[in-house]
Write an enzyme that holds these catalytic residues in place. Structure first.
Site, PDB file in Angstrom:
ATOM      1  N   GLN A 177       0.708  -1.500  -0.506  1.00 32.32           N
ATOM      2  CA  GLN A 177      -0.638   0.107   0.183  1.00 32.32           C
ATOM      3  C   GLN A 177       0.933   1.071  -0.054  1.00 32.32           C
ATOM      4  O   GLN A 177       0.292   2.178  -0.030  1.00 32.32           O
ATOM      5  CB  GLN A 177      -1.083   0.072   1.444  1.00 32.32           C
ATOM      6  CG  GLN A 177      -1.903  -1.343   1.335  1.00 32.32           C
ATOM      7  CD  GLN A 177      -2.623  -1.620   2.384  1.00 32.32           C
ATOM      8  OE1 GLN A 177      -2.553  -2.295   2.883  1.00 32.32           O
ATOM      9  NE2 GLN A 177      -3.570   0.143   3.111  1.00 32.32           N
TER      10      GLN A 177
ATOM     11  N   ARG B  88      -8.731  -1.616   8.063  1.00 32.89           N
ATOM     12  CA  ARG B  88      -9.332  -0.317   7.782  1.00 32.89           C
ATOM     13  C   ARG B  88      -9.854   0.557   8.718  1.00 32.89           C
ATOM     14  O   ARG B  88     -10.880   1.352   8.745  1.00 32.89           O
ATOM     15  CB  ARG B  88     -10.681  -1.119   7.589  1.00 32.89           C
ATOM     16  CG  ARG B  88     -11.559  -0.328   6.154  1.00 32.89           C
ATOM     17  CD  ARG B  88     -12.625  -1.438   5.895  1.00 32.89           C
ATOM     18  NE  ARG B  88     -13.416  -0.352   4.616  1.00 32.89           N
ATOM     19  CZ  ARG B  88     -13.736  -0.514   3.280  1.00 32.89           C
ATOM     20  NH1 ARG B  88     -13.726  -1.965   3.206  1.00 32.89           N
ATOM     21  NH2 ARG B  88     -14.640   0.070   2.481  1.00 32.89           N
ATOM     22  N   CYS B  89      -8.751   1.318   8.938  1.00 31.82           N
ATOM     23  CA  CYS B  89      -8.837   2.816   9.741  1.00 31.82           C
ATOM     24  C   CYS B  89      -7.657   3.577   9.962  1.00 31.82           C
ATOM     25  O   CYS B  89      -7.096   2.863   9.739  1.00 31.82           O
ATOM     26  CB  CYS B  89      -9.434   2.168  11.152  1.00 31.82           C
ATOM     27  SG  CYS B  89      -8.615   1.311  12.402  1.00 31.82           S
TER      28      CYS B  89
ATOM     29  N   GLU C 203     -12.718   4.669   5.859  1.00 32.86           N
ATOM     30  CA  GLU C 203     -12.959   3.239   6.696  1.00 32.86           C
ATOM     31  C   GLU C 203     -13.991   4.089   8.079  1.00 32.86           C
ATOM     32  O   GLU C 203     -14.162   3.064   9.126  1.00 32.86           O
ATOM     33  CB  GLU C 203     -11.217   4.345   7.573  1.00 32.86           C
ATOM     34  CG  GLU C 203     -10.053   3.490   7.140  1.00 32.86           C
ATOM     35  CD  GLU C 203      -8.874   4.250   6.721  1.00 32.86           C
ATOM     36  OE1 GLU C 203      -9.016   4.585   7.544  1.00 32.86           O
ATOM     37  OE2 GLU C 203      -7.708   2.969   6.563  1.00 32.86           O
TER      38      GLU C 203
END
Lengths: 804, 160
Positions: free
Chosen positions: A236, A383-384, A757
């Site tokens: 990423q 996912r945050c 998110e």
């Protein structure tokens, strides 16, 4: 055609911001023509497979490679001893620690990388793995973080036993990593002393795993003739990855190319630099041929980037009406065997201090104690943003606990404590400046949409009926996220600031190529960024190509995680486009022989004010910019690059409501309804936003209802295949209802805040609050997630609810 | 080198041949020997469905089928969905309904939906959800995938 119709048609042609433009990236994926790392095949390529430890804690007494080396197809077996001469047996972590690349003398968690077998094909490599003989002496393991700091606890990290400080303050025990605190402890303690109402709850965010459908892997290709290293990798963060590789290998960063390619989901799991990548790189440098390493699913769940494992304690102090006067949140954080938790240098516990959420709370204090255990390292933000789910889960759960103690409705307790619309910008007790928000309006819209009063009446009737076979729960979550890391004055990783970038080149016929420092893993960047440029430059999105992930092409940026793409790179895109537009305006003024001030912008052209027949379209200006007919001294071309250092993070928020029906006899939780209102500021592509919300809610559902990595007392992983680890299917995944309000971010050039998110962060407490609310009338204030049927049944059984 | 044998089957209508060890799984033959990288590997335990292909009129997880079992079989993969330059209705619908994000599950998901619509040309939402339960998606939350399959079913029915 009327003038308005003509303007509308021109605008529609652009497919810019605000339109649900279908995704540009779909064409290859629906044909099976994506290009993922595992698809890459290069001449002479070797395949690497990793020998992993069966023990969570053991001394390595010897490694015998002989049988493996005799196996047909096996070329080499690399161990820590082979990495030592190139000083890559250990590597530094972003958390100020070091991490074994291949286990050196000791293994510290089950499935830890011990050796890599290189072979001419995949099957031979795994044959070789089975033949590497490692002699282990098992040691007592620490699995429960609460036991890590006991006086007689086994010392896990003998290699750093003499280090008094792992860059985040003094260590008090060999298994202690750091203690981090924020806020004003004395003020908070005083508030608790004087408060008529206090509540306290122990709240666990269990160890979970992001589990993207594609596992991690790479193809490392070192060219001995040129000295160039190319790494195709599931990452990423391609640019930061290149920097790390340069730091580790000593190869000049200009001779390293990292290529992200298509990524099959990340969710934080593809942020870290894993040992497998490093060993494959060394293997390619040593052998001079490309080396491919692809994780199995069990490798992925067992060893790479877990999340959470925060054992929290929440405390609130309030007046008799439930207005909060003090907050104390602490957490014991299980970081596993090495401190390779992903975090910005100045934030060892991430953004945990966002734990005041959407509420105006004075007298705040929080603390995180991080410890070593014999579990996999490398905590990521699933996912945050970093540690935000942990923080928001605590505050959103504690709001319900407080409501129950005070005896007021769970929506009302939130209203009483919200930061009010007129208070923005609002600086929290921990120093975050929430730039914008309208929390009351968001909650009210949701309550009205679902007929909240009606739902509460129905619930009251069910509670009054002893014959009801089901319990009904209503969960509310009114969260504030903190995303878009971040301002370089506070945010860096390994000394590199977390700015981001966009380079735009406009071609003579109006085609555009834009390159960015981010890295899509499914978020639709090729479409969203193109729409920003389309609106800013008045050129159609269909002719705008977006490229990311190849460090030889794209400008430097910190990648895609923490919902930072739109807040940071989206801003860079707007800024770069505006530089181009400014230059185009000068050219238009020159051609029309007017002053720049006499021009106005209209969709796709500059017009002379008061003389609408005099104009130059952007498309015309693209060509002219490549001629000699330019203002004196101006260079040719319409190109720009922008590096954007955000002045603040962004604070998207939302109000979610969930209704569940629980079978008293089986414990099965059925989600009847889930209504999600998100405010991410300006909405660039509503279709993509909805898709991101659906996905985030589904991952929240997974975490709240079923995900947890279980271990036995010896540190054996008990749930590392998809047989055991819960990924929801289409059958149990609820239907999602989405809604929105728009409160633009005042410091972002487009007013956008990021969204993907929020549904994960806001969704998890909403599910938990719904399940626990079903039992609230029976005095239940907390149940730890995941709320699997068995666990919920246990609660029903303990309360005698399942008696016929 | 372990003993190998030749296996012949039809792949997307064309006869193909591969020389494989008895232990080789179909997904590896497709991806590594026959250059069909559309089907993906997500778990190798039959749970995720990223490797779904159509084998003699049945959806199978090609990570748990041995290539040697495919002698004489007819196989369809995502690469065989587009016919004469025209996308299959499902491919078009996944695009139009935003039924994909990272794209990793998409080939298996579309290939499964292809068989589902052959088995049940007019499925209800529940039929679709059950019908694709063997295919995991981590990105979309399934809602738009269900919409895509419904939309494709309608278009295919209208074309009949």
């Amino acid at each position: 055609m009327s003038q308005t119709a003509e303007l509308k048609e021109r605008e529609q042609k652009l497919q810019g911001m605000g339109t649900s433009l279908l995704r540009k990236e779909d064409a290859r994926f629906i044909r099976g023509q994506g290009s993922y790392v595992a698809d890459i095949k290069m001449p002479g390529m070797l395949f690497g497979a990793i020998v992993r430890s069966p023990y969570a804690h053991a001394r390595i007494k010897g490694i015998d490679k002989a049988k493996a080396l005799a196996c047909p197809g096996v070329v080499a077996v690399l161990t820590a001893a082979d990495l030592k001469p190139v000083k890559l047996d250990w590597m530094p972590t972003v958390g100020g620690d070091v991490q074994a690349v291949l286990a050196d003398q000791k293994v510290h968690f089950q499935y830890q990388d011990v050796a890599m077998v290189l072979a001419t094909d995949r099957a031979a490599a795994y044959d070789g793995v089975a033949l590497v003989e490692v002699d282990y002496e098992e040691l007592p393991a620490i699995v429960d973080p609460k036991k890590a700091l006991l006086k007689d606890a086994p010392v896990l990290r003998e290699d750093i036993v003499d280090k008094k400080d792992l860059t985040h303050g003094p260590r008090t025990h060999p298994n202690h990593i750091f203690t981090w605190e924020a806020g004003d402890k004395a003020a908070a303690d005083a508030a608790f002393k004087n408060a008529p109402i206090t509540v306290r709850e122990e709240i666990l965010n269990p160890r979970v795993h992001p589990c993207p459908l594609e596992t991690c892997g790479c193809v490392a290709s070192f060219n001995k003739a040129t000295g160039y290293l190319t790494l195709y990798v599931t990452t990423q963060i391609p640019h930061l990855f290149r920097t790390v590789l340069a730091m580790l290998s000593g190869i000049a960063e200009s001779k390293i190319r990292v290529v992200g390619g298509d990524i099959g989901g990340g969710f934080g799991n593809k942020v870290p630099v894993y040992p497998g990548y490093v060993v494959a790189t060394v293997a390619s440098i040593v052998t001079g041929v490309p080396v491919k390493w692809i994780e199995s699913r069990i490798d992925n769940i067992s060893t790479t980037g877990f999340a959470r494992d925060y054992h929290g304690v929440g405390e609130l102090a309030a007046d008799k009406d439930g207005r909060i006067k003090g907050l104390r949140f602490t957490a014991l954080a299980d970081h596993g065997a090495f401190n390779s938790h992903v975090s910005a240098t100045k934030f060892p516990a991430g953004l945990f201090s966002i734990c005041t959420g959407s509420y105006a709370i004075p007298n705040t204090y929080c603390r995180v104690d991080a410890v070593f255990t014999n579990k996999a390292p490398g905590g990521v933000a699933y996912r945050c943003s970093l540690r935000v789910t942990e923080a928001i889960y605590l505050i959103e759960r504690m709001m319900d606990v407080l409501a129950q103690k005070v005896g007021v409705d769970k929506a009302e307790i939130r209203r009483r404590n919200f930061v009010k619309a007129e208070q923005f910008p609002y600086t929290t007790g921990f120093g975050w400046t929430l730039d914008s928000g309208n929390y009351h309006a968001a909650l009210d819209k949701v309550l009205k949409a679902v007929d909240y009063e009606g739902l509460r009446r129905e619930q009251a009737a069910k509670r009054a009926d002893p014959k009801s076979p089901t319990l009904m729960g209503i969960g509310i979550s009114t969260f504030t996220e903190i995303v878009g890391a971040g301002p370089t004055k506070v945010c860096d990783i390994l000394g590199v600031g977390l700015f981001d970038s966009c380079e735009i080149r406009v071609h003579p016929t109006g085609g555009v190529i834009a390159r960015l420092g981010t890295m899509t893993q499914g978020q639709g960047h090729s479409t969203t960024y193109a729409q920003i440029i389309a609106t800013e430059l008045g050129l159609p999105a269909s002719d705008i190509v977006v490229e990311e992930g190849d460090t030889d092409k794209a400008p430097y940026g910190a990648g895609t995680w923490g919902s930072r793409s739109t807040p940071v790179s989206g801003a860079a895109t707007a800024v770069a486009a505006r530089k181009i537009k400014d230059k185009a305006k000068k050219i238009a003024a020159h051609l029309l022989e007017v002053a720049e001030g006499d021009l106005e912008w209209e969709i796709d052209r500059f017009k002379v004010k008061g003389n609408p027949s005099q104009f130059k379209t952007m498309k015309e200006l693209c060509l002219v910019s490549h001629t000699g007919n330019l203002p004196a001294g101006m260079e040719q071309g319409l190109n720009a690059v922008a590096y954007y250092d955000p002045p603040n993070l962004t604070f998207p928020f939302g109000a979610y409501l969930c209704v569940v029906d629980i079978d008293k006899f089986t414990g099965e939780v059925k989600v009847r309804r889930f209504y999600a209102l998100d405010d991410c500021g300006t909405r660039i592509n509503p279709m993509i936003i909805d898709g991101q919300v659906h996905g985030g809610l589904t991952e929240a559902f997974a975490v709240a209802m079923g995900q947890q990595l279980p271990f036995d007392e010896s540190g054996n992983h008990l749930g590392n295949s998809l047989m055991d680890y819960f990924l929801p299917t289409a059958v149990e995944t609820p239907a999602w209802e989405t809604d929105h309000t728009v409160t633009p971010c005042p410091h972002h050039p487009l007013g956008a805040k990021g969204v993907a998110e929020s549904p994960h962060v806001g969704g998890i407490p909403c599910f938990s609050n719904a399940v626990i609310d079903a039992f609230a009338h029976l005095g239940v204030t907390h149940m730890d997630m995941p709320h699997s049927a068995y666990r919920v049944w246990q609660k029903c059984n303990a309360l005698g609810l399942n008696k016929r | 080198m372990a003993k190998t044998q030749k296996v012949s089957f039809k792949l997307n209508g064309k006869p193909v041949e591969a020389t494989v060890e008895a232990r080789e799984l179909l997904i590896y033959t497709l991806r590594e020997k026959l250059a069909h990288t559309g089907p993906h590997i997500g778990c190798e335990t039959s749970h995720c469905g990223a490797c779904t292909v159509d084998l003699d009129g049945m959806s199978v997880k090609s990570c748990t089928v041995l290539t040697v079992q495919c002698e004489g079989a007819e196989l369809t993969t995502i690469e065989g969905m587009e016919q004469g330059g025209a996308l299959h209705a499902l491919q078009q619908a996944f695009h139009e309904e935003h039924g994909l994000q990272c794209g990793y599950c998409t080939p298996g998901m579309i290939t499964r939906a292809y068989r589902l619509l052959k088995e049940n040309p007019n499925p209800s939402e529940q039929d679709i959800r059950k019908g694709i339960a063997g295919n995991l998606c981590r990105c979309t939350g399934y809602q738009n995938i269900v919409k895509a399959v419904q939309s494709a079913a309608k278009k295919l029915a209208a074309a009949r």
